[in-house]
Motif scaffolding. Structure first.
Motif, PDB file in Angstrom:
ATOM      1  N   LEU A   2     -12.416  -3.193   6.724  1.00  0.00           N
ATOM      2  CA  LEU A   2     -11.101  -2.655   6.474  1.00  0.00           C
ATOM      3  C   LEU A   2     -11.005  -2.868   4.719  1.00  0.00           C
ATOM      4  O   LEU A   2     -11.062  -3.965   4.215  1.00  0.00           O
ATOM      5  CB  LEU A   2     -10.103  -3.365   6.729  1.00  0.00           C
ATOM      6  N   GLU A   3     -10.949  -1.819   4.224  1.00  0.00           N
ATOM      7  CA  GLU A   3     -10.677  -1.653   2.612  1.00  0.00           C
ATOM      8  C   GLU A   3      -9.559  -0.957   2.195  1.00  0.00           C
ATOM      9  O   GLU A   3      -9.068   0.139   2.644  1.00  0.00           O
ATOM     10  CB  GLU A   3     -11.988  -0.990   2.103  1.00  0.00           C
ATOM     11  N   ILE A   4      -8.772  -1.325   1.462  1.00  0.00           N
ATOM     12  CA  ILE A   4      -7.197  -1.178   0.925  1.00  0.00           C
ATOM     13  C   ILE A   4      -7.243  -0.878  -0.523  1.00  0.00           C
ATOM     14  O   ILE A   4      -7.781  -1.986  -1.138  1.00  0.00           O
ATOM     15  CB  ILE A   4      -6.165  -1.713   1.441  1.00  0.00           C
ATOM     16  N   VAL A   5      -7.311   0.418  -1.190  1.00  0.00           N
ATOM     17  CA  VAL A   5      -7.264   0.420  -2.527  1.00  0.00           C
ATOM     18  C   VAL A   5      -5.731   1.127  -2.904  1.00  0.00           C
ATOM     19  O   VAL A   5      -5.369   2.083  -2.191  1.00  0.00           O
ATOM     20  CB  VAL A   5      -8.464   1.406  -3.078  1.00  0.00           C
ATOM     21  N   ILE A   6      -5.158   0.197  -3.815  1.00  0.00           N
ATOM     22  CA  ILE A   6      -3.819   0.817  -4.403  1.00  0.00           C
ATOM     23  C   ILE A   6      -3.789   1.180  -5.682  1.00  0.00           C
ATOM     24  O   ILE A   6      -4.413   0.319  -6.614  1.00  0.00           O
ATOM     25  CB  ILE A   6      -2.797  -0.164  -4.192  1.00  0.00           C
ATOM     26  N   SER A   7      -3.421   2.473  -6.096  1.00  0.00           N
ATOM     27  CA  SER A   7      -3.645   2.788  -7.777  1.00  0.00           C
ATOM     28  C   SER A   7      -2.166   3.308  -7.720  1.00  0.00           C
ATOM     29  O   SER A   7      -1.178   4.002  -7.149  1.00  0.00           O
ATOM     30  CB  SER A   7      -4.424   3.834  -7.724  1.00  0.00           C
ATOM     31  N   THR A   8      -1.759   3.079  -8.981  1.00  0.00           N
ATOM     32  CA  THR A   8      -0.583   3.506  -9.664  1.00  0.00           C
ATOM     33  C   THR A   8      -0.492   4.535 -10.826  1.00  0.00           C
ATOM     34  O   THR A   8      -1.600   4.591 -11.249  1.00  0.00           O
ATOM     35  CB  THR A   8       0.674   2.322  -9.690  1.00  0.00           C
ATOM     36  N   GLN A   9       0.800   5.045 -10.990  1.00  0.00           N
ATOM     37  CA  GLN A   9       0.565   6.115 -12.168  1.00  0.00           C
ATOM     38  C   GLN A   9       0.352   5.203 -13.564  1.00  0.00           C
ATOM     39  O   GLN A   9      -0.191   5.765 -14.505  1.00  0.00           O
ATOM     40  CB  GLN A   9       1.763   6.742 -12.451  1.00  0.00           C
ATOM     41  N   ASN A  10       0.926   3.710 -13.639  1.00  0.00           N
ATOM     42  CA  ASN A  10       0.253   3.202 -15.036  1.00  0.00           C
ATOM     43  C   ASN A  10      -1.059   2.566 -14.736  1.00  0.00           C
ATOM     44  O   ASN A  10      -1.179   1.304 -15.328  1.00  0.00           O
ATOM     45  CB  ASN A  10       1.578   2.140 -14.957  1.00  0.00           C
ATOM     46  N   SER A  11      -1.786   3.137 -14.003  1.00  0.00           N
ATOM     47  CA  SER A  11      -3.322   2.741 -13.863  1.00  0.00           C
ATOM     48  C   SER A  11      -3.450   1.085 -13.374  1.00  0.00           C
ATOM     49  O   SER A  11      -4.546   0.720 -13.393  1.00  0.00           O
ATOM     50  CB  SER A  11      -3.859   2.778 -15.347  1.00  0.00           C
ATOM     51  N   LEU A  12      -2.480   0.690 -12.704  1.00  0.00           N
ATOM     52  CA  LEU A  12      -2.609  -0.401 -11.878  1.00  0.00           C
ATOM     53  C   LEU A  12      -3.689  -0.037 -10.603  1.00  0.00           C
ATOM     54  O   LEU A  12      -3.507   0.730  -9.974  1.00  0.00           O
ATOM     55  CB  LEU A  12      -1.433  -1.141 -11.379  1.00  0.00           C
ATOM     56  N   ARG A  13      -4.671  -1.027 -10.345  1.00  0.00           N
ATOM     57  CA  ARG A  13      -5.526  -0.560  -9.360  1.00  0.00           C
ATOM     58  C   ARG A  13      -5.898  -1.865  -8.820  1.00  0.00           C
ATOM     59  O   ARG A  13      -6.486  -2.810  -9.358  1.00  0.00           O
ATOM     60  CB  ARG A  13      -6.747   0.054  -9.776  1.00  0.00           C
ATOM     61  N   LEU A  14      -5.691  -1.942  -7.424  1.00  0.00           N
ATOM     62  CA  LEU A  14      -5.735  -3.148  -6.689  1.00  0.00           C
ATOM     63  C   LEU A  14      -6.624  -2.948  -5.394  1.00  0.00           C
ATOM     64  O   LEU A  14      -6.717  -1.645  -4.801  1.00  0.00           O
ATOM     65  CB  LEU A  14      -4.645  -4.121  -6.136  1.00  0.00           C
ATOM     66  N   LYS A  15      -7.650  -3.748  -5.287  1.00  0.00           N
ATOM     67  CA  LYS A  15      -8.773  -3.340  -4.073  1.00  0.00           C
ATOM     68  C   LYS A  15      -8.807  -4.796  -3.335  1.00  0.00           C
ATOM     69  O   LYS A  15      -9.333  -5.906  -3.876  1.00  0.00           O
ATOM     70  CB  LYS A  15     -10.007  -2.802  -4.614  1.00  0.00           C
ATOM     71  N   GLU A  16      -8.887  -4.557  -2.164  1.00  0.00           N
ATOM     72  CA  GLU A  16      -9.084  -5.521  -1.254  1.00  0.00           C
ATOM     73  C   GLU A  16      -9.825  -5.176   0.069  1.00  0.00           C
ATOM     74  O   GLU A  16      -9.399  -4.072   0.576  1.00  0.00           O
ATOM     75  CB  GLU A  16      -7.708  -6.530  -0.635  1.00  0.00           C
ATOM     76  N   GLU A  17     -10.833  -5.990   0.538  1.00  0.00           N
ATOM     77  CA  GLU A  17     -11.300  -5.604   1.566  1.00  0.00           C
ATOM     78  C   GLU A  17     -11.633  -6.942   2.536  1.00  0.00           C
ATOM     79  O   GLU A  17     -11.752  -7.944   2.076  1.00  0.00           O
ATOM     80  CB  GLU A  17     -12.775  -5.064   1.326  1.00  0.00           C
ATOM     81  N   ILE A  18     -12.080  -6.853   3.766  1.00  0.00           N
ATOM     82  CA  ILE A  18     -12.493  -7.827   4.741  1.00  0.00           C
ATOM     83  C   ILE A  18     -13.302  -7.103   5.770  1.00  0.00           C
ATOM     84  O   ILE A  18     -12.964  -6.034   6.301  1.00  0.00           O
ATOM     85  CB  ILE A  18     -11.124  -8.445   5.226  1.00  0.00           C
ATOM     86  N   ILE A  19     -13.949  -7.898   6.385  1.00  0.00           N
ATOM     87  CA  ILE A  19     -14.805  -7.758   7.514  1.00  0.00           C
ATOM     88  C   ILE A  19     -14.222  -8.357   8.626  1.00  0.00           C
ATOM     89  O   ILE A  19     -14.382  -9.870   8.705  1.00  0.00           O
ATOM     90  CB  ILE A  19     -16.353  -7.784   7.489  1.00  0.00           C
TER      91      ILE A  19
END
Length: 94
Positions: free
Chosen positions: A50-67
């Motif tokens: 499972l991979e979750i990527v969150i991006s905002t208009q202010n260029s914040l980008r978070l990425k987390e993943e797990i198996i």
């Protein structure tokens, strides 16, 4: 909040999409602005990635993943990790 799903090696059932969306909506209180959330599920023989990527208009980008072999526990772990990342980056509304 816009959520997009992508399944690799299988099609994500609608019920699973709805369950994941409900859990992700628990993060809504963290966002000040509009965000795009990209969720990727990759199916292996016994596990899911499972991979979750969150991006905002202010260029914040978070990425987390797990198996994990259990989607529910994987989702709970990732949501906790994302909340911690937001607190560290001070993108929370107080």
């Amino acid at each position: 909040m816009k959520i997009q799903f992508r399944g690799q090696n299988f099609e994500i059932p609608e019920l699973m999409r709805n369950n994941i969306s409900e859990k992700i909506m628990a993060l809504k209180h963290l966002f000040v602005e509009k965000v795009n959330i990209y969720i990727t599920l990759i199916k292996f023989q016994k596990n899911l990635k499972l991979e979750i990527v969150i991006s905002t208009q202010n260029s914040l980008r978070l990425k987390e993943e797990i198996i994990e072999n259990n989607l529910e526990s994987a989702l709970n772990i990732l949501i906790t990790r994302i909340e911690k990342q937001f607190k560290k980056s001070q993108y929370v509304t107080s």
